[in-house]
Design a protein around this motif. Structure first.
Motif, PDB file in Angstrom:
ATOM      1  N   ILE A 139       0.836  -1.207   0.000  1.00 52.48           N
ATOM      2  CA  ILE A 139       0.000   0.000   0.000  1.00 52.48           C
ATOM      3  C   ILE A 139       0.873   1.261   0.000  1.00 52.48           C
ATOM      4  O   ILE A 139       0.620   2.205  -0.773  1.00 52.48           O
ATOM      5  CB  ILE A 139      -0.903   0.012   1.271  1.00 52.48           C
ATOM      6  CG1 ILE A 139      -1.784  -1.245   1.324  1.00 52.48           C
ATOM      7  CG2 ILE A 139      -1.707   1.294   1.380  1.00 52.48           C
ATOM      8  CD1 ILE A 139      -2.859  -1.322   0.279  1.00 52.48           C
ATOM      9  N   ALA A 140       1.905   1.252   0.837  1.00 51.31           N
ATOM     10  CA  ALA A 140       2.770   2.439   0.945  1.00 51.31           C
ATOM     11  C   ALA A 140       3.458   2.728  -0.390  1.00 51.31           C
ATOM     12  O   ALA A 140       3.553   3.872  -0.823  1.00 51.31           O
ATOM     13  CB  ALA A 140       3.801   2.244   2.053  1.00 51.31           C
ATOM     14  N   LYS A 141       3.924   1.655  -1.058  1.00 52.15           N
ATOM     15  CA  LYS A 141       4.594   1.828  -2.360  1.00 52.15           C
ATOM     16  C   LYS A 141       3.631   2.418  -3.372  1.00 52.15           C
ATOM     17  O   LYS A 141       3.971   3.311  -4.137  1.00 52.15           O
ATOM     18  CB  LYS A 141       5.030   0.452  -2.891  1.00 52.15           C
ATOM     19  CG  LYS A 141       6.462   0.104  -2.578  1.00 52.15           C
ATOM     20  CD  LYS A 141       6.812  -1.232  -3.215  1.00 52.15           C
ATOM     21  CE  LYS A 141       7.595  -2.063  -2.232  1.00 52.15           C
ATOM     22  NZ  LYS A 141       7.604  -3.475  -2.483  1.00 52.15           N
ATOM     23  N   LYS A 142       2.403   1.902  -3.373  1.00 54.32           N
ATOM     24  CA  LYS A 142       1.406   2.344  -4.352  1.00 54.32           C
ATOM     25  C   LYS A 142       1.050   3.820  -4.136  1.00 54.32           C
ATOM     26  O   LYS A 142       0.979   4.606  -5.077  1.00 54.32           O
ATOM     27  CB  LYS A 142       0.160   1.456  -4.225  1.00 54.32           C
ATOM     28  CG  LYS A 142      -0.853   1.732  -5.286  1.00 54.32           C
ATOM     29  CD  LYS A 142      -1.866   0.634  -5.358  1.00 54.32           C
ATOM     30  CE  LYS A 142      -3.083   1.008  -6.200  1.00 54.32           C
ATOM     31  NZ  LYS A 142      -2.934   2.145  -7.069  1.00 54.32           N
ATOM     32  N   HIS A 146     -10.988  -7.617   4.962  1.00 56.48           N
ATOM     33  CA  HIS A 146     -11.957  -7.836   3.880  1.00 56.48           C
ATOM     34  C   HIS A 146     -11.860  -6.757   2.810  1.00 56.48           C
ATOM     35  O   HIS A 146     -12.847  -6.410   2.162  1.00 56.48           O
ATOM     36  CB  HIS A 146     -13.372  -7.912   4.452  1.00 56.48           C
ATOM     37  CG  HIS A 146     -13.498  -8.945   5.530  1.00 56.48           C
ATOM     38  ND1 HIS A 146     -13.435 -10.294   5.281  1.00 56.48           N
ATOM     39  CD2 HIS A 146     -13.600  -8.819   6.879  1.00 56.48           C
ATOM     40  CE1 HIS A 146     -13.513 -10.958   6.418  1.00 56.48           C
ATOM     41  NE2 HIS A 146     -13.613 -10.084   7.404  1.00 56.48           N
ATOM     42  N   MET A 147     -10.663  -6.190   2.658  1.00 64.17           N
ATOM     43  CA  MET A 147     -10.484  -5.139   1.652  1.00 64.17           C
ATOM     44  C   MET A 147      -9.334  -5.513   0.723  1.00 64.17           C
ATOM     45  O   MET A 147      -8.339  -6.087   1.162  1.00 64.17           O
ATOM     46  CB  MET A 147     -10.125  -3.797   2.322  1.00 64.17           C
ATOM     47  CG  MET A 147     -11.255  -3.169   3.110  1.00 64.17           C
ATOM     48  SD  MET A 147     -10.605  -1.797   4.115  1.00 64.17           S
ATOM     49  CE  MET A 147     -10.756  -0.418   2.972  1.00 64.17           C
ATOM     50  N   GLY A 148      -9.446  -5.160  -0.548  1.00 61.96           N
ATOM     51  CA  GLY A 148      -8.346  -5.398  -1.495  1.00 61.96           C
ATOM     52  C   GLY A 148      -7.381  -4.216  -1.476  1.00 61.96           C
ATOM     53  O   GLY A 148      -7.657  -3.179  -0.868  1.00 61.96           O
ATOM     54  N   ILE A 149      -6.257  -4.405  -2.184  1.00 57.28           N
ATOM     55  CA  ILE A 149      -5.216  -3.371  -2.226  1.00 57.28           C
ATOM     56  C   ILE A 149      -5.761  -2.053  -2.783  1.00 57.28           C
ATOM     57  O   ILE A 149      -5.501  -0.974  -2.242  1.00 57.28           O
ATOM     58  CB  ILE A 149      -4.033  -3.865  -3.091  1.00 57.28           C
ATOM     59  CG1 ILE A 149      -3.303  -4.984  -2.371  1.00 57.28           C
ATOM     60  CG2 ILE A 149      -3.058  -2.735  -3.417  1.00 57.28           C
ATOM     61  CD1 ILE A 149      -2.365  -5.778  -3.243  1.00 57.28           C
ATOM     62  N   GLU A 150      -6.537  -2.171  -3.869  1.00 51.50           N
ATOM     63  CA  GLU A 150      -7.089  -0.966  -4.511  1.00 51.50           C
ATOM     64  C   GLU A 150      -7.957  -0.184  -3.540  1.00 51.50           C
ATOM     65  O   GLU A 150      -7.851   1.038  -3.425  1.00 51.50           O
ATOM     66  CB  GLU A 150      -7.972  -1.373  -5.710  1.00 51.50           C
ATOM     67  CG  GLU A 150      -7.220  -1.584  -6.985  1.00 51.50           C
ATOM     68  CD  GLU A 150      -6.408  -0.354  -7.387  1.00 51.50           C
ATOM     69  OE1 GLU A 150      -6.932   0.768  -7.263  1.00 51.50           O
ATOM     70  OE2 GLU A 150      -5.250  -0.540  -7.796  1.00 51.50           O
ATOM     71  N   GLU A 151      -8.825  -0.941  -2.847  1.00 47.07           N
ATOM     72  CA  GLU A 151      -9.784  -0.311  -1.937  1.00 47.07           C
ATOM     73  C   GLU A 151      -9.049   0.421  -0.795  1.00 47.07           C
ATOM     74  O   GLU A 151      -9.385   1.554  -0.454  1.00 47.07           O
ATOM     75  CB  GLU A 151     -10.681  -1.408  -1.364  1.00 47.07           C
ATOM     76  CG  GLU A 151     -12.036  -0.927  -0.922  1.00 47.07           C
ATOM     77  CD  GLU A 151     -12.851  -2.080  -0.329  1.00 47.07           C
ATOM     78  OE1 GLU A 151     -13.737  -1.787   0.476  1.00 47.07           O
ATOM     79  OE2 GLU A 151     -12.581  -3.256  -0.668  1.00 47.07           O
ATOM     80  N   SER A 197      -5.883   1.463  -0.767  1.00 46.32           N
ATOM     81  CA  SER A 197      -5.091   2.626  -1.190  1.00 46.32           C
ATOM     82  C   SER A 197      -5.984   3.779  -1.620  1.00 46.32           C
ATOM     83  O   SER A 197      -5.655   4.946  -1.356  1.00 46.32           O
ATOM     84  CB  SER A 197      -4.038   2.268  -2.239  1.00 46.32           C
ATOM     85  OG  SER A 197      -4.588   1.460  -3.202  1.00 46.32           O
ATOM     86  N   GLU A 198      -7.131   3.488  -2.241  1.00 44.09           N
ATOM     87  CA  GLU A 198      -8.053   4.578  -2.610  1.00 44.09           C
ATOM     88  C   GLU A 198      -8.576   5.293  -1.359  1.00 44.09           C
ATOM     89  O   GLU A 198      -8.708   6.511  -1.326  1.00 44.09           O
ATOM     90  CB  GLU A 198      -9.237   4.031  -3.427  1.00 44.09           C
ATOM     91  CG  GLU A 198      -8.955   3.910  -4.909  1.00 44.09           C
ATOM     92  CD  GLU A 198      -8.283   5.157  -5.489  1.00 44.09           C
ATOM     93  OE1 GLU A 198      -8.801   6.284  -5.284  1.00 44.09           O
ATOM     94  OE2 GLU A 198      -7.224   5.011  -6.133  1.00 44.09           O
ATOM     95  N   TYR A 199      -8.857   4.492  -0.344  1.00 45.21           N
ATOM     96  CA  TYR A 199      -9.356   5.074   0.906  1.00 45.21           C
ATOM     97  C   TYR A 199      -8.305   6.023   1.506  1.00 45.21           C
ATOM     98  O   TYR A 199      -8.609   7.146   1.899  1.00 45.21           O
ATOM     99  CB  TYR A 199      -9.698   3.945   1.895  1.00 45.21           C
ATOM    100  CG  TYR A 199     -10.191   4.446   3.225  1.00 45.21           C
ATOM    101  CD1 TYR A 199     -11.507   4.909   3.369  1.00 45.21           C
ATOM    102  CD2 TYR A 199      -9.357   4.484   4.333  1.00 45.21           C
ATOM    103  CE1 TYR A 199     -11.957   5.393   4.591  1.00 45.21           C
ATOM    104  CE2 TYR A 199      -9.802   4.961   5.554  1.00 45.21           C
ATOM    105  CZ  TYR A 199     -11.093   5.410   5.677  1.00 45.21           C
ATOM    106  OH  TYR A 199     -11.535   5.901   6.884  1.00 45.21           O
TER     107      TYR A 199
END
Ligand code: C5P
Length: 218
Positions: free
Chosen positions: A16-19, A202-207, A209-211
């Motif tokens: 997440i941090a990298k993204k 229960h969350m994916g990487i996209e979710e 990082s978007e949050y």
């Protein structure tokens, strides 16, 4: 600007941090990589995880650095050697908490990452970033997930690299490391009072990082 992401082992902090760093054009600083580099070199040099003159001499001659290559991949250096791959070894994962609990080790790594953070906008992940390293960070996240979910992700990741390991073994290793990181006297793993708690079970990487990007934009 400083973004701090703390949490237990395998919660997805570095992904997440990298993204987020890539999306914002910030520098990503993986503080755990430097603790791993200390542990790797100590194991290679038979330096036990004990305070004393031996440890002081070992730390005195140790140089640590983080760089980013042209493809945007982080590289970790110890005494001028590229240890990016070697620090991910399971032997290092199992021993690193014994070294990271030692105050002189924490002092060395904390000074180094505070220096790096002073030079750029950063996203830094670890255990004590929001509490000790960057207490004035603009945004602090405490990212966690259940032990089962973190172990499952790790087993899947190892399987994709061709390593078959038992779920029980990995879950136990993760739980042991968290326990040591939570119980240590100096800079333990704990949520900063002003951090946003995020359970990614229960969350994916996209979710996730978007949050977090949404919180940053706010
Ligand atoms: O993040 P990662 O799992 O690579 O970290 C490896 C170890 O380094 C942790 O288990 C912990 O013992 C130590 N660490 C720490 N403080 C940090 C980051 C990592 O004590 N800020």
């Amino acid at each position: 600007m400083q973004i701090a992401i703390d949490g237990p082992a395998g919660a997805g902090k570095s992904t997440i941090a990298k993204k987020i760093a890539r999306d914002l054009g910030f520098v990503y600083i993986d503080s755990g990589a430097l603790y791993r580099a200390v542990a790797l070199l100590a194991l290679q040099e038979d330096q036990p995880p004990e305070e004393g003159p031996g440890l002081a001499a070992f730390l005195d001659q140790l140089t640590l650095d983080l760089t980013t290559d042209q493809a945007g991949q982080q590289q970790v250096w110890a005494n001028g050697e590229d240890v990016t791959e070697a620090i991910r070894d399971n032997a290092v994962s199992q021993r690193v908490s014994a070294y990271s609990a030692l105050p002189p080790v924490r002092q060395l790594v904390t000074d180094r990452i505070q220096d790096l953070a002073a030079q750029a906008d950063v996203v830094m992940d670890g255990r004590d970033i929001g509490t000790v390293v960057l207490p004035a960070a603009d945004l602090k996240i405490f990212l966690t997930a259940s032990v089962e979910e973190r172990a499952r992700r790790r087993v899947d990741q190892l399987a994709s690299q061709g390593d078959q390991v038992s779920f029980e073994t990995i879950a136990q290793e993760i739980a042991d490391r968290d326990e040591k990181d939570r119980q240590r006297a100096v800079a333990p793993l704990v949520q900063a009072a002003d951090a946003v708690y995020l359970d990614s079970s229960h969350m994916g990487i996209e979710e996730v990082s978007e949050y977090i990007l949404g919180l940053i934009r706010k």
